[in-house]
Design a protein around this motif. Structure first.
Motif, PDB file in Angstrom:
ATOM      1  N   GLU A  64       0.839  -1.202   0.000  1.00  0.00           N
ATOM      2  CA  GLU A  64       0.000   0.000   0.000  1.00  0.00           C
ATOM      3  C   GLU A  64       0.872   1.250   0.000  1.00  0.00           C
ATOM      4  O   GLU A  64       0.504   2.278  -0.563  1.00  0.00           O
ATOM      5  N   ARG A  65       2.055   1.144   0.633  1.00  0.00           N
ATOM      6  CA  ARG A  65       2.921   2.320   0.771  1.00  0.00           C
ATOM      7  C   ARG A  65       4.278   2.155   0.098  1.00  0.00           C
ATOM      8  O   ARG A  65       4.977   3.141  -0.126  1.00  0.00           O
ATOM      9  N   LEU A  66       4.678   0.932  -0.221  1.00  0.00           N
ATOM     10  CA  LEU A  66       5.979   0.663  -0.804  1.00  0.00           C
ATOM     11  C   LEU A  66       5.802  -0.024  -2.154  1.00  0.00           C
ATOM     12  O   LEU A  66       4.909  -0.847  -2.326  1.00  0.00           O
ATOM     13  N   GLY A  67       6.666   0.322  -3.089  1.00  0.00           N
ATOM     14  CA  GLY A  67       6.582  -0.269  -4.417  1.00  0.00           C
ATOM     15  C   GLY A  67       7.872  -0.055  -5.168  1.00  0.00           C
ATOM     16  O   GLY A  67       8.962  -0.052  -4.587  1.00  0.00           O
ATOM     17  N   VAL A  68       7.764   0.162  -6.467  1.00  0.00           N
ATOM     18  CA  VAL A  68       8.913   0.254  -7.361  1.00  0.00           C
ATOM     19  C   VAL A  68       8.980   1.637  -7.980  1.00  0.00           C
ATOM     20  O   VAL A  68       7.956   2.211  -8.363  1.00  0.00           O
ATOM     21  N   CYS A  69      10.187   2.161  -8.070  1.00  0.00           N
ATOM     22  CA  CYS A  69      10.472   3.310  -8.923  1.00  0.00           C
ATOM     23  C   CYS A  69      11.101   2.736 -10.190  1.00  0.00           C
ATOM     24  O   CYS A  69      12.189   2.148 -10.143  1.00  0.00           O
ATOM     25  N   LEU A  70      10.429   2.890 -11.304  1.00  0.00           N
ATOM     26  CA  LEU A  70      10.870   2.280 -12.554  1.00  0.00           C
ATOM     27  C   LEU A  70      11.722   3.280 -13.342  1.00  0.00           C
ATOM     28  O   LEU A  70      11.199   4.256 -13.877  1.00  0.00           O
ATOM     29  N   ASP A  71      13.025   3.036 -13.358  1.00  0.00           N
ATOM     30  CA  ASP A  71      13.937   3.864 -14.143  1.00  0.00           C
ATOM     31  C   ASP A  71      14.113   3.185 -15.503  1.00  0.00           C
ATOM     32  O   ASP A  71      14.562   2.044 -15.587  1.00  0.00           O
ATOM     33  N   LEU A  72      13.784   3.908 -16.578  1.00  0.00           N
ATOM     34  CA  LEU A  72      13.706   3.266 -17.888  1.00  0.00           C
ATOM     35  C   LEU A  72      15.073   3.008 -18.508  1.00  0.00           C
ATOM     36  O   LEU A  72      15.209   2.113 -19.341  1.00  0.00           O
ATOM     37  N   ALA A  73      16.105   3.755 -18.109  1.00  0.00           N
ATOM     38  CA  ALA A  73      17.462   3.410 -18.540  1.00  0.00           C
ATOM     39  C   ALA A  73      17.912   2.126 -17.869  1.00  0.00           C
ATOM     40  O   ALA A  73      18.545   1.263 -18.498  1.00  0.00           O
ATOM     41  N   HIS A  74      17.599   1.968 -16.593  1.00  0.00           N
ATOM     42  CA  HIS A  74      17.975   0.751 -15.873  1.00  0.00           C
ATOM     43  C   HIS A  74      17.252  -0.466 -16.455  1.00  0.00           C
ATOM     44  O   HIS A  74      17.846  -1.538 -16.608  1.00  0.00           O
ATOM     45  N   LEU A  75      15.966  -0.287 -16.752  1.00  0.00           N
ATOM     46  CA  LEU A  75      15.195  -1.376 -17.353  1.00  0.00           C
ATOM     47  C   LEU A  75      15.827  -1.805 -18.675  1.00  0.00           C
ATOM     48  O   LEU A  75      15.965  -3.006 -18.959  1.00  0.00           O
ATOM     49  N   ALA A  76      16.254  -0.824 -19.468  1.00  0.00           N
ATOM     50  CA  ALA A  76      16.881  -1.137 -20.750  1.00  0.00           C
ATOM     51  C   ALA A  76      18.213  -1.848 -20.560  1.00  0.00           C
ATOM     52  O   ALA A  76      18.545  -2.783 -21.297  1.00  0.00           O
TER      53      ALA A  76
ATOM     54  N   LYS B 121       3.949  -6.441 -16.614  1.00  0.00           N
ATOM     55  CA  LYS B 121       3.033  -7.549 -16.328  1.00  0.00           C
ATOM     56  C   LYS B 121       3.485  -8.311 -15.089  1.00  0.00           C
ATOM     57  O   LYS B 121       2.659  -8.686 -14.235  1.00  0.00           O
ATOM     58  N   ALA B 122       4.790  -8.534 -14.947  1.00  0.00           N
ATOM     59  CA  ALA B 122       5.309  -9.268 -13.794  1.00  0.00           C
ATOM     60  C   ALA B 122       5.103  -8.479 -12.501  1.00  0.00           C
ATOM     61  O   ALA B 122       4.753  -9.049 -11.457  1.00  0.00           O
ATOM     62  N   LEU B 123       5.326  -7.174 -12.551  1.00  0.00           N
ATOM     63  CA  LEU B 123       5.105  -6.347 -11.360  1.00  0.00           C
ATOM     64  C   LEU B 123       3.637  -6.363 -10.956  1.00  0.00           C
ATOM     65  O   LEU B 123       3.305  -6.470  -9.769  1.00  0.00           O
ATOM     66  N   ALA B 124       2.752  -6.247 -11.943  1.00  0.00           N
ATOM     67  CA  ALA B 124       1.317  -6.266 -11.637  1.00  0.00           C
ATOM     68  C   ALA B 124       0.895  -7.596 -11.040  1.00  0.00           C
ATOM     69  O   ALA B 124       0.109  -7.645 -10.080  1.00  0.00           O
ATOM     70  N   ALA B 125       1.420  -8.683 -11.585  1.00  0.00           N
ATOM     71  CA  ALA B 125       1.063 -10.005 -11.073  1.00  0.00           C
ATOM     72  C   ALA B 125       1.499 -10.183  -9.628  1.00  0.00           C
ATOM     73  O   ALA B 125       0.845 -10.898  -8.854  1.00  0.00           O
ATOM     74  N   ALA B 126       2.604  -9.536  -9.244  1.00  0.00           N
ATOM     75  CA  ALA B 126       3.105  -9.630  -7.871  1.00  0.00           C
ATOM     76  C   ALA B 126       2.451  -8.612  -6.945  1.00  0.00           C
ATOM     77  O   ALA B 126       2.738  -8.611  -5.747  1.00  0.00           O
ATOM     78  N   GLY B 127       1.603  -7.749  -7.500  1.00  0.00           N
ATOM     79  CA  GLY B 127       0.958  -6.735  -6.677  1.00  0.00           C
ATOM     80  C   GLY B 127       1.873  -5.602  -6.272  1.00  0.00           C
ATOM     81  O   GLY B 127       1.594  -4.896  -5.294  1.00  0.00           O
ATOM     82  N   LEU B 128       2.953  -5.398  -7.033  1.00  0.00           N
ATOM     83  CA  LEU B 128       3.895  -4.324  -6.719  1.00  0.00           C
ATOM     84  C   LEU B 128       3.520  -3.067  -7.497  1.00  0.00           C
ATOM     85  O   LEU B 128       3.598  -3.051  -8.729  1.00  0.00           O
ATOM     86  N   PRO B 129       3.129  -1.994  -6.826  1.00  0.00           N
ATOM     87  CA  PRO B 129       2.752  -0.779  -7.542  1.00  0.00           C
ATOM     88  C   PRO B 129       3.972  -0.047  -8.094  1.00  0.00           C
ATOM     89  O   PRO B 129       5.068  -0.112  -7.527  1.00  0.00           O
TER      90      PRO B 129
END
Length: 375
Positions: A206-218, A229-237
């Motif tokens: 509810e209060r903790l999740g992911v900061c998605l950095d798009l350079a890191h993802l690449a 899709k994987a983050l959503a399936a795990a319930g990680l906002p």
């Protein structure tokens, strides 16, 4: 800047101020006039969003001093600036001559990291615009991977539980919701989406999740659709998205002028070869196509044979804001490397840096508009 998703959800777009060196409140205010106001004017934006970076001493001062916090809020309001997100990854000294591994200390095994992040939450609660749904803070992905053992993992887990409890206390005291996003980064305990799920999905989502950095993802060679899709399936906002682009090339010798002493530039190849810095990668001669953790200006493609991972950014935005509901509402341009770019590409004056950041924000806004949002 504010944009709007077709669902009616407001989307916040700004730039991260960790590109600037000031670490005290007076210096931060001076930076507003040197950079943020000219950027806002260039973009003809009624309000410009800042992803404010506060070093730990400044955060502690503001968290402990309501009058100082009100003054900073007043300085922002007077200049047409707003803050819905803070960058809490670097603890201090982020623009020192040499940073490298120091940026990962203190890590989430320590009380210092917990205290700093809760100070940021108290500050952000006082800076949030009245109509903002919530605030966000980005932080490091637990720590650097080596050393990292079971005892360190247990200590970090306890601190994340205390962090969630502390954020709940901030909300009870102020009425403002603040969430913290852990930012997967090459070389860290959490580098990939799979590792984010493994280490974070048991936390208070509810209060903790992911900061998605798009350079890191690449740099992890992940596909945005599959990662989301994987983050959503795990319930990680997805608490926050950092709009960034890394370097890519199949001719690595062209990267030599990008090797520099301040920041780590972790390098990953399509085939899975890894190096923790660009100097190391060049010395080892890794085979294949490289992606390098070097945040480069979003709007200015380097000369061939170099390219950037901007296509990953575009694909990610299509997933993030192209559906019936946005997957995130906080977007921050984070190119902190302007001052270490090769000499021919480096801004020479504050005005040139402001123009470059404005160009990035204009690029980001255009990409979001093309993905279906409106101004």
């Amino acid at each position: 800047m504010r944009l709007r998703h077709p669902s009616g959800t407001p989307l916040h777009l700004g730039y991260c101020t960790n590109v600037h060196p000031a670490e005290d409140v007076a210096g931060i205010v001076a930076q507003l006039d040197a950079y943020a106001v000219p950027i806002r004017d260039r973009l003809d934006a009624g309000v410009l969003g800042l992803g404010l970076w506060l070093a730990a001493p400044a955060a502690a001062e503001l968290a402990a001093g309501p009058a100082a916090l009100r003054r900073l809020r007043g300085e922002l309001d007077a200049r047409g600036l707003e803050v819905v997100t803070l960058n809490g990854f670097p603890y201090a000294a982020f623009q020192d001559p040499v940073v490298k591994h120091a940026v990962y200390r203190p890590d989430w095994t320590t009380r210092e990291r917990l205290a700093y992040t809760l100070d940021l939450a108290r500050v952000l609660a006082g800076l949030l615009p009245g109509d903002a749904a919530r605030g966000s803070i980005s932080t490091l992905p637990l720590g650097w991977r080596d050393p990292w053992d079971a005892a360190m993992a247990d200590a970090a887990a306890r601190h994340l539980d205390e962090l969630a409890a502390g954020l709940a206390e901030v909300e009870a005291a102020t009425g403002r919701t603040i969430r913290v996003g852990f930012e997967p980064e090459p070389g860290c305990v959490v580098e990939t989406t799979e590792q984010a799920v493994a280490h974070l999905s048991r936390a208070d989502t509810e209060r903790l999740g992911v900061c998605l950095d798009l350079a890191h993802l690449a740099c992890a060679w992940e596909q945005p659709a599959a990662a989301l899709k994987a983050l959503a399936a795990a319930g990680l906002p997805i608490v926050k998205v950092q709009l960034s682009a890394a370097l890519e090339t199949a001719e690595p010798q062209a990267l030599r002028e990008y090797a520099e002493p301040r920041f780590l530039h972790q390098t990953r190849t399509r085939a899975g070869e890894q190096a923790d810095d660009l100097d190391e990668a060049l010395a080892r001669g890794l085979p294949g196509t490289w992606r390098v953790h070097y945040h480069v200006p979003l709007h200015a493609a380097p000369a061939a044979p170099l390219a950037t991972t901007a296509p990953v950014l575009r694909d990610a935005l299509a997933e993030l804001v192209g559906g019936p509901q946005p997957l995130c509402d906080h977007f921050d341009v984070e190119t902190y490397t302007w001052n270490v770019l090769p000499a021919a590409l480096r801004p020479g004056t504050p005005a040139e840096l402001a123009a470059g950041i404005a160009g990035e924000l204009d690029f980001a806004r255009t990409q979001m508009l093309e993905a279906g949002v409106t101004a």
